[in-house]
Motif scaffolding. Structure first.
Motif, short mmCIF file in Angstrom:
data_model
loop_
_atom_site.label_atom_id
_atom_site.label_comp_id
_atom_site.label_asym_id
_atom_site.label_seq_id
_atom_site.Cartn_x
_atom_site.Cartn_y
_atom_site.Cartn_z
N ALA A 1 0.56 -1.07 -0.33
CA ALA A 1 -0.17 -0.01 0.02
C ALA A 1 0.62 1.81 -0.26
CB ALA A 1 -1.27 -0.15 1.46
N GLY A 2 2.26 1.35 0.18
CA GLY A 2 3.09 2.27 -0.38
C GLY A 2 2.94 2.86 -1.05
N LEU A 3 1.77 3.59 -2.54
CA LEU A 3 1.34 4.65 -2.87
C LEU A 3 0.39 5.61 -2.57
CD1 LEU A 3 2.91 2.68 -6.47
CD2 LEU A 3 3.56 4.42 -5.42
N PRO A 4 0.33 6.75 -2.78
CA PRO A 4 -0.39 7.55 -1.63
C PRO A 4 -1.64 7.79 -2.77
CG PRO A 4 1.36 8.74 -1.99
CD PRO A 4 1.51 7.36 -2.58
N GLY A 5 -2.04 6.73 -3.45
CA GLY A 5 -3.31 7.07 -4.57
C GLY A 5 -2.64 6.45 -5.73
N ASN A 6 -3.84 6.53 -6.29
CA ASN A 6 -4.42 5.66 -7.43
C ASN A 6 -2.73 6.24 -8.73
OD1 ASN A 6 -4.78 4.58 -10.38
ND2 ASN A 6 -7.51 4.16 -10.02
N ASP A 7 -2.19 4.54 -9.37
CA ASP A 7 -1.05 4.78 -9.59
C ASP A 7 -1.27 5.24 -11.22
OD1 ASP A 7 1.85 5.89 -9.89
OD2 ASP A 7 2.60 3.90 -9.52
N ASP A 8 -1.96 6.48 -11.30
CA ASP A 8 -2.66 5.92 -12.68
C ASP A 8 -0.87 6.71 -14.03
OD1 ASP A 8 -5.24 6.29 -12.23
OD2 ASP A 8 -5.76 8.61 -12.56
N GLY A 9 -1.49 4.94 -14.75
CA GLY A 9 -0.09 5.72 -16.22
C GLY A 9 1.54 5.74 -15.33
N GLY A 10 1.20 5.79 -14.02
CA GLY A 10 2.69 5.51 -13.21
C GLY A 10 2.66 7.11 -12.76
N THR A 11 1.67 7.93 -12.50
CA THR A 11 2.13 9.23 -11.83
C THR A 11 2.99 9.59 -10.95
OG1 THR A 11 0.30 10.07 -13.81
CG2 THR A 11 0.78 11.17 -11.65
N MET A 12 2.02 9.17 -10.09
CA MET A 12 2.39 8.61 -8.10
C MET A 12 4.07 8.21 -8.53
SD MET A 12 0.36 9.83 -6.25
CE MET A 12 -0.97 10.72 -7.07
N SER A 13 4.36 7.23 -8.90
CA SER A 13 5.82 6.47 -9.37
C SER A 13 6.67 7.63 -9.27
CB SER A 13 5.64 5.30 -10.16
OG SER A 13 4.71 4.31 -9.00
N ALA A 14 6.18 8.08 -10.58
CA ALA A 14 6.42 9.16 -11.54
C ALA A 14 7.30 10.52 -10.83
CB ALA A 14 6.45 9.62 -13.03
N TRP A 15 6.45 10.61 -9.77
CA TRP A 15 6.27 12.31 -8.92
C TRP A 15 7.67 11.56 -7.85
CZ3 TRP A 15 6.91 12.98 -3.69
CH2 TRP A 15 6.93 14.82 -3.51
N TYR A 16 7.34 10.59 -7.80
CA TYR A 16 8.61 9.84 -6.53
C TYR A 16 10.01 10.29 -7.14
CZ TYR A 16 10.60 8.16 -2.70
OH TYR A 16 11.50 7.50 -1.69
N LEU A 17 10.25 9.59 -8.04
CA LEU A 17 11.25 9.50 -8.58
C LEU A 17 11.75 10.90 -9.54
CD1 LEU A 17 10.46 6.09 -11.12
CD2 LEU A 17 12.08 6.06 -8.57
N PHE A 18 11.19 11.50 -9.87
CA PHE A 18 11.95 12.76 -10.19
C PHE A 18 12.22 13.32 -9.09
CE2 PHE A 18 9.59 12.67 -14.00
CZ PHE A 18 10.84 12.68 -15.46
#
Length: 192
Positions: free
Chosen positions: A93-110
């Motif tokens: 459950a480590g993403l704070p929302g729906n990772d639409d197309g990788g948006t949450m993951s991309a935010w974190y990586l950038f």
């Protein structure tokens, strides 16, 4: 909420600055974050929306970087680090929302690399990386190197940033990334 949509101009924050001034934008940003769950020490629920900053609502995920547009990047870096440390983890459950197309993951990586792309432009805002050294393979065989000696969760104040030994402000263009070495001089923050 109206607060969420108030910052939905990321492609051109100068419009908001022109309308209400830098101090007005800073006051709004401070209110937006301090009244959010990030402004309190209690645990944060990803599932419960709120009227202030809510990372799970993608139209607001860029808001911490609006501080760059008014010349206060380290104030924004404080909130970026809070988001990284308190809203993301390595559990299912480590993403704070729906990772639409990788948006949450991309935010974190950038954010972890210390670069944040400004929508609709060739600009990246520079923030405090989480890692001491990152290398990014770019098209054409070029490599972007990011160095931040002593980088840690507590060290998010960028005292200076240099690109290829030339000190820069809080942003860089896409063209400058190819083959560049970005060096951050980071410091620990003093309690707000």
């Amino acid at each position: 909420s109206a607060w969420h949509w108030a910052f939905y101009f990321f492609h051109d924050p100068s419009v908001m600055v022109a309308a209400i001034g830098e101090e007005g934008v800073l006051t709004m940003l401070d209110t937006f974050f301090e009244r959010s769950p990030l402004g309190r020490t209690a645990p944060i629920s990803h599932a419960i929306p709120n009227s202030y900053y809510w990372h799970g609502n993608e139209p607001t995920i860029h808001a911490a970087y609006v501080y760059h547009a008014v010349g206060e990047p380290n104030r924004g870096n404080r909130w970026v680090r809070q988001i990284q440390e308190r809203l993301y983890d390595d559990t299912p459950a480590g993403l704070p929302g729906n990772d639409d197309g990788g948006t949450m993951s991309a935010w974190y990586l950038f954010a972890a690399v210390g670069l944040y792309p400004v929508a609709g432009s060739d600009l990246y805002y520079l923030s405090a990386p989480l890692f001491e050294r990152v290398e990014v393979d770019l098209p054409g065989g070029e490599v972007l190197r990011v160095e931040a000696p002593g980088a840690s969760a507590e060290r998010y104040v960028a005292r200076s940033v240099a690109v290829d030994d030339e000190e820069v402000g809080a942003s860089i263009t896409h063209a400058r990334l190819a083959g560049a070495t970005i060096v951050y001089d980071l410091a620990a923050a003093v309690a707000p």
